[in-house]
Enzyme design. Structure first.
Site, PDB file in Angstrom:
ATOM      1  N   GLY A  11      28.995 -11.172 -61.904  1.00 56.03           N
ATOM      2  CA  GLY A  11      28.181 -12.310 -62.362  1.00 56.03           C
ATOM      3  C   GLY A  11      28.988 -13.196 -63.291  1.00 56.03           C
ATOM      4  N   GLY A  14      27.917 -17.249 -64.117  1.00 53.40           N
ATOM      5  CA  GLY A  14      26.643 -17.627 -64.727  1.00 53.40           C
ATOM      6  C   GLY A  14      26.801 -18.139 -66.151  1.00 53.40           C
ATOM      7  CD  GLN A  15      22.699 -19.644 -70.590  1.00 56.39           C
ATOM      8  OE1 GLN A  15      21.968 -18.699 -70.309  1.00 56.39           O
ATOM      9  NE2 GLN A  15      22.366 -20.571 -71.458  1.00 56.39           N
ATOM     10  CG  LEU A  16      25.386 -14.718 -71.386  1.00 55.75           C
ATOM     11  CD1 LEU A  16      24.591 -13.427 -71.364  1.00 55.75           C
ATOM     12  CD2 LEU A  16      25.951 -14.973 -72.780  1.00 55.75           C
ATOM     13  CB  ILE A  38      26.442 -13.780 -55.117  1.00 54.28           C
ATOM     14  CG1 ILE A  38      26.083 -13.660 -53.638  1.00 54.28           C
ATOM     15  CG2 ILE A  38      25.566 -14.810 -55.811  1.00 54.28           C
ATOM     16  CD1 ILE A  38      24.844 -12.861 -53.383  1.00 54.28           C
ATOM     17  CG  ASP A  53      25.144  -9.085 -52.610  1.00 54.52           C
ATOM     18  OD1 ASP A  53      24.562  -8.826 -53.683  1.00 54.52           O
ATOM     19  OD2 ASP A  53      24.554  -9.226 -51.521  1.00 54.52           O
ATOM     20  CE1 TYR A 143      16.212 -10.849 -66.831  1.00 49.51           C
ATOM     21  CE2 TYR A 143      14.758 -11.522 -68.611  1.00 49.51           C
ATOM     22  CZ  TYR A 143      16.029 -11.311 -68.127  1.00 49.51           C
ATOM     23  OH  TYR A 143      17.113 -11.572 -68.929  1.00 49.51           O
ATOM     24  CB  ILE A 173      21.910 -17.795 -74.052  1.00 50.89           C
ATOM     25  CG1 ILE A 173      21.738 -16.278 -74.191  1.00 50.89           C
ATOM     26  CG2 ILE A 173      23.338 -18.221 -74.401  1.00 50.89           C
ATOM     27  CD1 ILE A 173      22.011 -15.723 -75.554  1.00 50.89           C
TER      28      ILE A 173
END
Ligand code: SER
Length: 317
Positions: A11, A14-16, A38, A53, A143, A173
């Protein structure tokens, strides 16, 4: 730079991940940080990136073996709001990926694993203000349920197999380089983009909904500091409460108006309001401060300055 660590980030786009990967590359060398997502990674010279993935267990195991991975950051997840649109898939992605990583980490003697939890692990029965480390937890989103369950799995792998798995309960965040995707706290990022583009924003949460938030630089530093702390100082093996600031959409709008007096804020709530209503408004993170020296640097005003300055530059290209 020489490093004994061989790091796999799942991952990484992504944002982090997009910001954490850069810091880890600086610390450990480009060759020692394997970025994966991914989505197609940005093509950059010498950067190690592979399309992966997190549901493809075989592929993850192959990378761990072939790259002699010592440390894994599992950042891929379906966030709170998006998760509600397909709960079964959110559960599958969030839980299967964690269990694959925990199992392979034990099997292939990976030294250390990082997995993020969230304020979403709390629920409507949890005390909202200055939420303690271990209150009653009754998450209502898929979640949140996956985060609470995942925390317990992390602790289980630590107790049963001695796996050094570490975790933080991130607040919302706030970042400018990469947008968040599908969260309930996303308004606090969107607002800056819309303020600069249109000078107005319609918020999907009510004016007075306070939520815990953190500027991304603090979140990345917390992650690195937690992962670099000596194992004996990590006393919480579920996930640490982590806090910086707390504000409402109304307060954030006022803070932007101090710098952009014509900025207009409107409100039109949707299903995300019910999610936010079940979350804490502020967090007691004294365990993190005591055990491994956590201390945030950015307050709300500092964060607003950073967001506006950097996004302005980005928009000007
Ligand atoms: N920022 C996340 C979300 O809103 C919380 O972990 O889903």
């Amino acid at each position: 730079m020489a490093s004994n660590e061989r790091i796999l980030i799942l991952g990484s786009e992504g944002q982090l991940g997009s910001e954490l990967s850069v810091i880890l590359q600086q610390k450990h060398g480009l060759q020692n940080v394997i970025c994966s997502d991914i989505r197609n990674g940005k093509p950059e010279a010498d950067r190690r990136f592979m399309e992966l993935d997190v549901l493809d267990a075989e592929a993850i195991e192959q990378v761990i073996i072939s790259e002699n991975i010592t440390t894994i950051y599992l950042l891929a997840a379906v966030l709170s709001a998006k998760g509600e649109t397909n709960p079964n898939f959110a559960w599958k992605l969030n839980m299967d990926s964690l269990l694959h990583v925990l199992n392979f980490a034990v099997k292939h003697k990976v030294n250390r694993v990082f997995w993020p939890s969230s304020i979403a692990a709390f629920g409507p029965t949890t005390p909202r203000d200055f939420t303690p480390q271990l209150p009653y937890m009754d998450p209502t989103t898929v979640y949140g349920i996956s985060k609470l369950s995942g925390e317990l799995w992390c602790q289980y792998y630590f107790n049963r197999y001695g796996l050094d798995v570490r975790s933080l309960r991130y607040p919302g965040i706030i970042s400018w380089k990469t947008p968040p995707g599908g969260g309930t706290t996303d308004y606090a990022v969107e607002i800056f983009h819309e303020a600069l583009k249109k000078n107005e924003y319609t918020c999907f949460l009510q004016e007075n909904t306070a939520l815990p938030m953190m500027f991304v630089d603090d979140a990345i530093r917390a992650t690195i500091e937690l992962m670099e702390a000596p194992a004996e100082s990590i006393k919480v093996r579920t996930s640490y409460n982590l806090a910086a600031v707390s504000f409402t959409p109304g307060e954030l709008a006022k803070s932007i108006q101090k710098r952009m007096p014509d900025f207009k804020m409107g409100y039109k709530t949707d299903y995300r309001q019910a999610i936010a209503d079940g979350w804490p408004s502020s967090i007691d993170d004294s365990a993190a401060r005591k055990d491994w020296g956590w201390n945030h640097q950015f307050d709300t005003e500092g964060m607003v300055d950073e967001m506006l300055d950097n996004l302005k530059k980005q928009l000007l290209g």
